[in-house]
Design an enzyme around this catalytic site. Structure first.
Site, PDB file in Angstrom:
ATOM      1  N   HIS A 176     -61.203  91.072  59.581  1.00 30.13           N
ATOM      2  CA  HIS A 176     -60.831  92.238  60.385  1.00 30.13           C
ATOM      3  C   HIS A 176     -59.414  92.715  60.026  1.00 30.13           C
ATOM      4  CE1 HIS A 176     -60.894  94.602  64.269  1.00 30.13           C
ATOM      5  NE2 HIS A 176     -59.585  94.509  64.065  1.00 30.13           N
ATOM      6  N   GLU A 177     -58.471  91.796  60.103  1.00 29.21           N
ATOM      7  CA  GLU A 177     -57.082  92.178  59.801  1.00 29.21           C
ATOM      8  C   GLU A 177     -56.941  92.582  58.334  1.00 29.21           C
ATOM      9  OE1 GLU A 177     -55.347  92.796  62.235  1.00 29.21           O
ATOM     10  OE2 GLU A 177     -56.520  91.694  63.720  1.00 29.21           O
ATOM     11  N   HIS A 184     -57.792  96.188  58.062  1.00 30.39           N
ATOM     12  CA  HIS A 184     -56.632  97.026  58.403  1.00 30.39           C
ATOM     13  C   HIS A 184     -55.648  97.043  57.231  1.00 30.39           C
ATOM     14  CE1 HIS A 184     -57.475  97.954  62.559  1.00 30.39           C
ATOM     15  NE2 HIS A 184     -57.466  96.706  62.963  1.00 30.39           N
ATOM     16  N   HIS A 206     -56.609  99.366  54.527  1.00 33.41           N
ATOM     17  CA  HIS A 206     -56.309 100.733  54.945  1.00 33.41           C
ATOM     18  C   HIS A 206     -54.832 101.049  54.647  1.00 33.41           C
ATOM     19  CE1 HIS A 206     -57.301 103.765  58.457  1.00 33.41           C
ATOM     20  NE2 HIS A 206     -57.241 104.359  57.289  1.00 33.41           N
TER      21      HIS A 206
HETATM   22 ZN   LIG Z   1     -58.179  95.854  64.803  1.00 35.98          ZN
END
Ligand SMILES: [Zn+2]
Length: 679
Positions: free
Chosen positions: A468-469, A472, A475
């Site tokens: 998940h991280e 990010h 991104h």
């Molecule tokens: Zn998040």
């Protein structure tokens, strides 16, 4: 002594010079940064030339660069490696920074120039990114009342002042209620069912307060295990009712009046600025755009999830009846019997999975996935400064060997690091004077530490958290925009979890797990039946979970999307009405959700609670595209990179998404993945 933060960093890749920074450097550097930024803004407002996009909007976006760098170093450290001194500085610095940002929004000369450019926007021949930046800058003023007449402006300031007081009081009341309550247990039999660790923690709490026996509180680490495992139904009931009665007891910590006032003031504020409701105001700057879209979205999923939820509820009730002769399942039974049923169905515990998820293997796994999808290479380097020895540092390059980003990774808990996991940046990406200045991204976690005999072995939850991280981080790392305020994760709130959540999907795929989920001792790849179990248990009670999430989203929208909140007199009645369609358990008259719903009445989630589900729909729909074409399909990955990951907030997210996916996201993808509908 020289203040290193006041100079241009002479470091490899222009990274933060952690080892040369003294804590005492921060305050003077931030004060100086504010002065410099102010001077830059004065230069914009005093410019004798007519306002243009370049001399006003662009200049504003590039102002305060040094201040941003220093503050991000400072606040990142305050989260990941803090101490009393840093915390004290934070208390001094925070008001300075908010005053500075208020000064900008209230700067009339600056707004006049921004408005001149904005009013002429159709004749300016701007790129899409420039048009977005102009719109964003203009709205940062107009949404704070810059266009209002003086008396209305004054009214707005009064409302804002009152709102911030009420929100603060709301939070203080909830906290005081949480801290006030304790369930004192003196008979060990009453703890039957509770795991060893939770019993120890309860004994510790009692000892800390000089009491014998065990203490249970309304804090999650104490409350959740109790509700999940304790066999004594009466005690679960006592604790659950105490939890649900927070700030709903008609005493000095009651929040009913505050809720009604917050809702009214938000509505007035929205009206003053020309919006129909608070939800209209908030959603203008969201991918969802307006309350109608959100309502339709929530109700659409509700309609499809409800039959599944009702079926799950019936099964659970039957299970409780067979097991313990329970006739009517109550709220305080839900976690308890769900856990029992889950154990019976899956018998899946962390210890079975952990040997397949050695941290180093998981890191390599994520890197390999990023290499296969986006052609990224991660090389560990030891030439740059770090703020702690535990931190790993990587130079990230693309397929041509071009430098893309610096990545910091900080995995283990220690005093001075806050809980949880997050991605952040030390430096944004932007293009200035023709040069593409690359970002410095960081991932911070609190994972299981290695011991003398064992390496760091992650729980499956930690594995998905890392992915998940890392999403990010991608991104941030792949950002490719001109303006810093539109770069990377600077996107609308209901869009920002797409890259992170979509990456979690790879953790459930055989093709991906084979790359890294190998036993740390034997090298054996994780057995597929374990993977299947992980998948199935991940959607266990998905119907009921969905209904619960939707109920919060619908409650939020009821409070903030109505056009006459002044007519609401009873918080409890209003809430009961809002919950009508999502209700499974009998109502508890002593309880009220709204009076302690901090997300929407204290935090920033008002008219935004739906975004949890919204983001799930996006990630399920996006991943379905990968599934259709192959989870490592390079064309799909390239589209995702080109149209989503690299674009930041340069364009409307729905347009970006459609460019990637070829169509708008469909909730069916989520419902399929969750097993709530069949194809
Ligand atoms: Zn998040």
């Amino acid at each position: 002594m020289i203040n290193i933060l006041l100079k241009k960093f002479q470091t490899p890749f222009n990274t933060a010079p952690f080892s040369q920074i003294n804590n005492s450097d921060f305050l003077p550097a931030i004060k100086q940064g504010i002065e410099d930024a102010k001077a830059e803004i004065d230069a914009i407002t005093n410019n004798p030339e007519a306002p243009t996009f370049q001399n006003t909007i662009e200049a504003l976006d590039f102002s305060g660069e040094q201040l941003d760098r220093v503050s991000s170093i400072f606040f990142n450290l305050n989260s990941a490696e803090t101490n009393d001194e840093i915390q004290k500085i934070a208390q001094e610095v925070s008001p300075l920074l908010s005053e500075f940002s208020n000064d900008i929004t209230l700067n009339e000369a600056l707004f006049k120039r921004v408005k001149t450019v904005y009013d002429a926007k159709d004749s300016l021949d701007l790129t899409t990114e420039q048009a977005t930046l102009l719109d964003k800058k203009y709205k940062s003023f107009s949404r704070n009342g810059a266009n209002l007449a003086e008396d209305k402006k004054q009214q707005l300031r009064e409302i804002d002042k009152e709102l911030s007081k009420l929100k603060l009081k709301f939070g203080e009341n909830v906290l005081a209620e949480t801290n006030k309550y304790e369930l004192h247990i003196t008979n060990e039999d009453d703890l039957a069912g509770l795991p060893e660790g939770a019993i120890e923690a309860a004994a510790q709490l009692a000892e800390n307060k000089g009491k014998d026996g065990w203490l249970i509180t309304l804090d999650y680490p104490s409350y959740i295990p109790f509700m999940t495992y304790v066999d004594n139904r009466e005690l679960r009931k006592t604790l659950a009712i105490a939890f649900g009665a927070k700030s709903f007891q008609n005493d000095e910590l009651d929040n009913q009046e505050i809720v009604l006032n917050i809702v009214k003031l938000r509505h007035q504020r929205a009206n003053l600025l020309g919006y129909k409701t608070h939800a209209d105001f908030v959603l203008e700057e969201r991918m969802a755009k307006n309350p109608k879209t959100v309502q339709t979205f929530l109700n659409d999923i509700l309609e499809k999830a409800k039959p599944a939820a009702q079926k799950e509820f019936k099964n659970l009730e039957q299970f409780a009846k067979d097991l313990d002769g329970i006739d009517q399942l109550q709220k305080w039974d839900s976690a308890y019997y769900s856990e029992k049923l889950k154990q019976k169905l899956f018998n899946l515990d962390d210890e079975k999975l952990k040997p397949y998820f050695k941290l180093e293997n998981v890191i390599n796994g994520a890197f390999t996935v990023a290499e296969k999808l986006f052609g990224l290479q991660f090389e560990e380097i030891n030439t740059i400064d770090k703020y702690h020895d535990d931190v790993l540092t990587y130079k990230v390059t693309n397929i041509n060997g071009d430098y893309i980003s610096i990545l910091y990774a900080d995995f283990f808990p220690r005093p001075g690091k806050r809980n949880g996991a997050w991605m952040t940046s030390y430096k944004p990406q932007y293009v200035k004077d023709g040069e593409n200045s690359r970002p410095h991204i960081s991932i911070v976690c609190n994972f299981t530490k290695p011991t003398k005999s064992k390496p760091s072995l992650l729980t499956f939850n930690e594995v998905t958290t890392f992915f998940h991280e890392f999403g990010h981080a991608l991104h941030g790392m792949l950002a490719n925009t001109t303006y810093p305020s539109l770069s990377g994760t600077s996107v609308f709130w209901d869009f920002v979890e797409l890259p992170s959540q979509v990456m979690e999907n790879w953790c459930y795929e055989k093709e991906a797990l084979e790359l890294f989920a190998t036993h740390y001792e034997t090298g054996e790849v994780i057995p597929m039946e374990l993977v299947e179990k992980i998948k199935e248990s991940a959607t266990f009670h998905e119907g009921m979970q969905t209904l619960r999430q939707l109920s919060f989203g619908l409650l939020d929208m009821s409070w903030h999307g109505g056009d006459s909140p002044e007519n609401i007199t009873s918080v409890k009645d209003f809430e009961t009405q809002a919950f009508e369609n999502t209700k499974l358990y009998p109502d508890v008259p002593e309880n009220c959700m709204s009076t302690s719903f901090s997300h929407i009445f204290q935090g920033g989630y008002s008219s935004g609670y739906y975004s949890y589900k919204w983001a799930e729909v996006l990630d399920a729909d996006a991943f379905e595209y990968f599934k259709e074409e192959g989870i490592f399909n390079p064309e799909v990955a390239k589209k995702f990179k080109d149209h989503v990951l690299s674009q930041g907030g340069t364009e409307d997210p729905m347009i970006l998404y459609k460019r990637f996916r070829g169509k708008e996201p469909q909730p069916e993808a989520l419902l399929r993945r969750a097993g709530l509908i069949k194809n």
